[in-house]
Design a protein around this motif. Structure first.
Motif, mmCIF file in Angstrom:
data_model
loop_
_atom_site.group_PDB
_atom_site.id
_atom_site.type_symbol
_atom_site.label_atom_id
_atom_site.label_comp_id
_atom_site.label_asym_id
_atom_site.label_seq_id
_atom_site.Cartn_x
_atom_site.Cartn_y
_atom_site.Cartn_z
ATOM 1 N N ASP A 206 106.114 -0.178 107.347
ATOM 2 C CA ASP A 206 107.079 -0.864 106.200
ATOM 3 C C ASP A 206 106.205 -2.418 105.925
ATOM 4 O OD1 ASP A 206 107.405 -2.236 108.447
ATOM 5 O OD2 ASP A 206 109.810 -1.905 108.325
ATOM 6 N N ASP A 207 105.057 -2.653 106.449
ATOM 7 C CA ASP A 207 104.547 -3.621 106.104
ATOM 8 C C ASP A 207 104.293 -3.803 104.462
ATOM 9 O OD1 ASP A 207 102.265 -5.783 105.392
ATOM 10 O OD2 ASP A 207 102.455 -5.944 107.465
ATOM 11 N N PRO A 208 104.602 -5.171 103.906
ATOM 12 C CA PRO A 208 104.451 -5.076 102.279
ATOM 13 C C PRO A 208 103.165 -4.521 101.936
ATOM 14 C CG PRO A 208 105.959 -6.977 103.325
ATOM 15 C CD PRO A 208 105.074 -6.320 104.326
ATOM 16 N N ARG A 209 102.107 -4.869 102.800
ATOM 17 C CA ARG A 209 100.766 -4.613 102.343
ATOM 18 C C ARG A 209 100.453 -3.042 102.101
ATOM 19 N NH1 ARG A 209 97.254 -7.075 107.016
ATOM 20 N NH2 ARG A 209 99.211 -6.643 108.283
ATOM 21 N N VAL A 210 101.163 -2.281 102.692
ATOM 22 C CA VAL A 210 101.132 -0.818 102.653
ATOM 23 C C VAL A 210 101.368 -0.514 101.172
ATOM 24 C CG1 VAL A 210 102.129 1.276 103.402
ATOM 25 C CG2 VAL A 210 101.631 -0.098 104.997
ATOM 26 N N GLU A 211 102.704 -0.810 100.865
ATOM 27 C CA GLU A 211 103.076 -0.361 99.403
ATOM 28 C C GLU A 211 102.162 -1.105 98.252
ATOM 29 O OE1 GLU A 211 107.200 -0.522 96.600
ATOM 30 O OE2 GLU A 211 107.065 -0.928 98.856
ATOM 31 N N GLU A 212 101.852 -2.499 98.594
ATOM 32 C CA GLU A 212 100.851 -2.914 97.485
ATOM 33 C C GLU A 212 99.690 -2.210 97.436
ATOM 34 O OE1 GLU A 212 98.492 -7.334 97.200
ATOM 35 O OE2 GLU A 212 100.153 -7.135 98.677
ATOM 36 N N LEU A 213 99.103 -1.889 98.611
ATOM 37 C CA LEU A 213 97.648 -0.942 98.703
ATOM 38 C C LEU A 213 97.923 0.327 97.854
ATOM 39 C CD1 LEU A 213 96.109 -1.682 101.836
ATOM 40 C CD2 LEU A 213 95.035 -1.915 99.633
ATOM 41 N N ALA A 214 99.149 1.041 98.310
ATOM 42 C CA ALA A 214 99.425 2.263 97.628
ATOM 43 C C ALA A 214 99.497 2.125 96.120
ATOM 44 C CB ALA A 214 100.823 2.725 97.990
ATOM 45 N N VAL A 215 100.029 1.027 95.548
ATOM 46 C CA VAL A 215 100.135 0.937 93.934
ATOM 47 C C VAL A 215 98.648 0.650 93.485
ATOM 48 C CG1 VAL A 215 100.861 -0.698 92.299
ATOM 49 C CG2 VAL A 215 102.434 0.021 94.298
ATOM 50 N N GLN A 216 97.886 -0.060 94.126
ATOM 51 C CA GLN A 216 96.377 -0.380 93.663
ATOM 52 C C GLN A 216 95.543 0.891 93.738
ATOM 53 O OE1 GLN A 216 94.942 -3.550 96.125
ATOM 54 N NE2 GLN A 216 96.545 -5.198 95.517
ATOM 55 N N ARG A 217 95.723 1.807 94.796
ATOM 56 C CA ARG A 217 95.117 3.020 94.937
ATOM 57 C C ARG A 217 95.382 3.991 93.824
ATOM 58 N NH1 ARG A 217 90.659 4.934 96.512
ATOM 59 N NH2 ARG A 217 90.614 4.064 98.415
ATOM 60 N N CYS A 218 96.812 3.961 93.577
ATOM 61 C CA CYS A 218 97.227 4.771 92.483
ATOM 62 C C CYS A 218 96.803 4.418 90.968
ATOM 63 C CB CYS A 218 98.647 4.812 92.347
ATOM 64 S SG CYS A 218 99.357 5.718 90.711
ATOM 65 N N ALA A 219 96.684 2.911 90.960
ATOM 66 C CA ALA A 219 96.115 2.445 89.440
ATOM 67 C C ALA A 219 94.363 2.964 89.712
ATOM 68 C CB ALA A 219 96.347 1.010 89.733
ATOM 69 N N HIS A 220 93.884 2.500 90.730
ATOM 70 C CA HIS A 220 92.436 3.178 90.792
ATOM 71 C C HIS A 220 92.094 4.507 90.610
ATOM 72 C CE1 HIS A 220 88.224 3.068 92.042
ATOM 73 N NE2 HIS A 220 88.444 3.870 93.070
ATOM 74 N N GLN A 221 93.023 5.466 90.948
ATOM 75 C CA GLN A 221 92.820 6.934 90.584
ATOM 76 C C GLN A 221 93.147 7.036 89.167
ATOM 77 O OE1 GLN A 221 91.661 9.206 93.214
ATOM 78 N NE2 GLN A 221 91.586 10.176 91.200
ATOM 79 N N MET A 222 93.964 6.574 88.793
ATOM 80 C CA MET A 222 94.224 6.665 87.247
ATOM 81 C C MET A 222 92.961 6.391 86.309
ATOM 82 S SD MET A 222 97.315 7.979 86.758
ATOM 83 C CE MET A 222 97.325 7.819 84.959
ATOM 84 N N ALA A 223 92.376 5.066 86.876
ATOM 85 C CA ALA A 223 91.250 4.725 86.310
ATOM 86 C C ALA A 223 90.205 5.536 86.448
ATOM 87 C CB ALA A 223 90.837 3.385 86.805
ATOM 88 N N LEU A 224 90.060 6.217 87.684
ATOM 89 C CA LEU A 224 88.829 7.484 87.781
ATOM 90 C C LEU A 224 89.278 8.587 86.842
ATOM 91 C CD1 LEU A 224 88.387 7.478 91.575
ATOM 92 C CD2 LEU A 224 86.862 6.873 89.749
ATOM 93 N N ASP A 225 90.447 8.799 86.689
ATOM 94 C CA ASP A 225 90.856 10.124 85.786
ATOM 95 C C ASP A 225 90.409 9.808 84.295
ATOM 96 O OD1 ASP A 225 91.846 11.382 87.915
ATOM 97 O OD2 ASP A 225 93.493 12.008 87.195
ATOM 98 N N GLN A 226 90.740 8.603 84.102
ATOM 99 C CA GLN A 226 90.404 8.136 82.664
ATOM 100 C C GLN A 226 88.949 8.296 82.463
ATOM 101 O OE1 GLN A 226 92.259 4.428 82.124
ATOM 102 N NE2 GLN A 226 94.342 5.125 82.141
ATOM 103 N N ALA A 227 88.191 7.668 83.253
ATOM 104 C CA ALA A 227 86.518 7.718 83.205
ATOM 105 C C ALA A 227 85.971 9.096 83.316
ATOM 106 C CB ALA A 227 86.104 6.800 84.478
ATOM 107 N N ILE A 228 86.914 10.026 83.931
ATOM 108 C CA ILE A 228 86.263 11.337 84.032
ATOM 109 C C ILE A 228 86.517 12.105 82.812
ATOM 110 C CG2 ILE A 228 87.056 13.635 84.931
ATOM 111 C CD1 ILE A 228 87.620 12.276 87.649
ATOM 112 N N GLU A 229 87.512 11.840 82.024
ATOM 113 C CA GLU A 229 88.056 12.501 80.667
ATOM 114 C C GLU A 229 86.996 11.631 79.708
ATOM 115 O OE1 GLU A 229 91.908 12.776 77.770
ATOM 116 O OE2 GLU A 229 92.001 11.777 79.744
#
Length: 297
Positions: A206-229
């Motif tokens: 439940d460390d705040p860094r966990v959720e923060e990193l999850a949000v960043q990883r999600c944003a990065h994955q969205m950026a990857l998908d946009q680049a793929i498209e």
């Protein structure tokens, strides 16, 4: 004058083996399993092989060369006989069964040889372990320049092939194509990977860094998908689906399921890192649903 050659009436085991192209040890094994009747011994205590013995031995060798197992040879020779000594009526079906199994085995061996030859050819053409992956994956990634793919990329594709099959790995390859051709996305991926690796057992889930990193990883994955498209890789994926579906033979999926395979691949992730991955996956799924709402919603 022509020399007069008188063949022997019987020969010793060494001569029998030499003529048949085998070894005395193999002949003794044929005796032991009842495939070749053991001849009587001469006055010196050694076996003596006559014409009928040699004929049987020669047929054994020819059948072995054809790939027929020693156990199946007994059926092929018609070992089953009735009390009168006549061959059993079911001898022919037995032989047909043996030959059917042999043909199926040879077909499987030929298919395996073709796969191995194709893998060797890919290895020679690609010049890296990428050639050991499936043709679907190799074809997608081989146009990349040497060194564009990291060993960790190939490791991930190897695991995906084992869990999801060649099609899953071929689709995953799109992300590695983008990472190999977009230095900014690769740098962000490296940063996130290092930050996630730092979520060791000393970090609480439940460390705040966990959720923060999850949000960043999600944003990065969205950026990857946009680049793929943007790179048109989605169209290539659709073509891969069509080609793969057309090539299905019905023999696929006989190994362990993906669900089973996942439980057998170890990753030494802490609870915090596992929660980060799960949360990032959920966020990414929600983001995709928002970006591509179902028709009529």
């Amino acid at each position: 004058m022509y020399p007069s050659l008188t063949p022997p009436r019987q020969v010793k085991i060494g001569d029998a083996a030499a003529f048949a192209g085998t070894t005395p040890r193999a002949i003794r094994h044929y005796h032991a399993i009842g495939l070749l009747p053991e001849p009587e011994r001469g006055g010196d205590g050694r076996r003596r092989y006559g014409y009928d013995d040699m004929i049987r031995l020669l047929w054994i060798r020819r059948m072995a060369d054809a790939g027929i197992s020693l156990d199946d040879m007994r059926a092929a020779f018609g070992e089953a006989r009735d009390e009168s000594g006549d061959e059993a009526s079911d001898q022919a079906p037995g032989i047909e069964s043996v030959l059917g199994r042999l043909e199926a085995s040879l077909a499987a061996q030929e298919a395996a040889v073709r796969r191995r030859r194709a893998a060797v050819q890919r290895l020679r053409a690609v010049g890296s372990p990428l050639g050991l992956l499936s043709e679907l994956v190799t074809d997608r990634l081989s146009p990349l320049p040497p060194g564009a793919l990291r060993p960790s990329d190939l490791d991930a594709l190897l695991v995906t092939e084992r869990i999801c099959g060649p099609l899953g790995a071929a689709i995953q390859a799109s992300a590695f194509i983008v990472l190999a051709t977009h230095p900014d996305l690769r740098a962000e991926d490296d940063r996130l990977e290092a930050a996630e690796a730092a979520l060791d057992d000393g970090v609480a889930p439940d460390d705040p860094r966990v959720e923060e990193l999850a949000v960043q990883r999600c944003a990065h994955q969205m950026a990857l998908d946009q680049a793929i498209e943007a790179a048109g890789l989605e169209a290539a994926e659709a073509k891969i689906f069509e080609t793969y579906d057309a090539g299905l033979t019905g023999e696929e999926g006989r190994e362990m399921s993906a669900a089973t395979a996942v439980t057998k691949m170890p990753y030494d992730f802490s609870p915090a890192r596992m929660r980060c991955l799960e949360l990032a996956g959920r966020l990414f799924g929600e983001a995709l649903a928002d970006a591509h709402p179902a028709d009529g919603s």
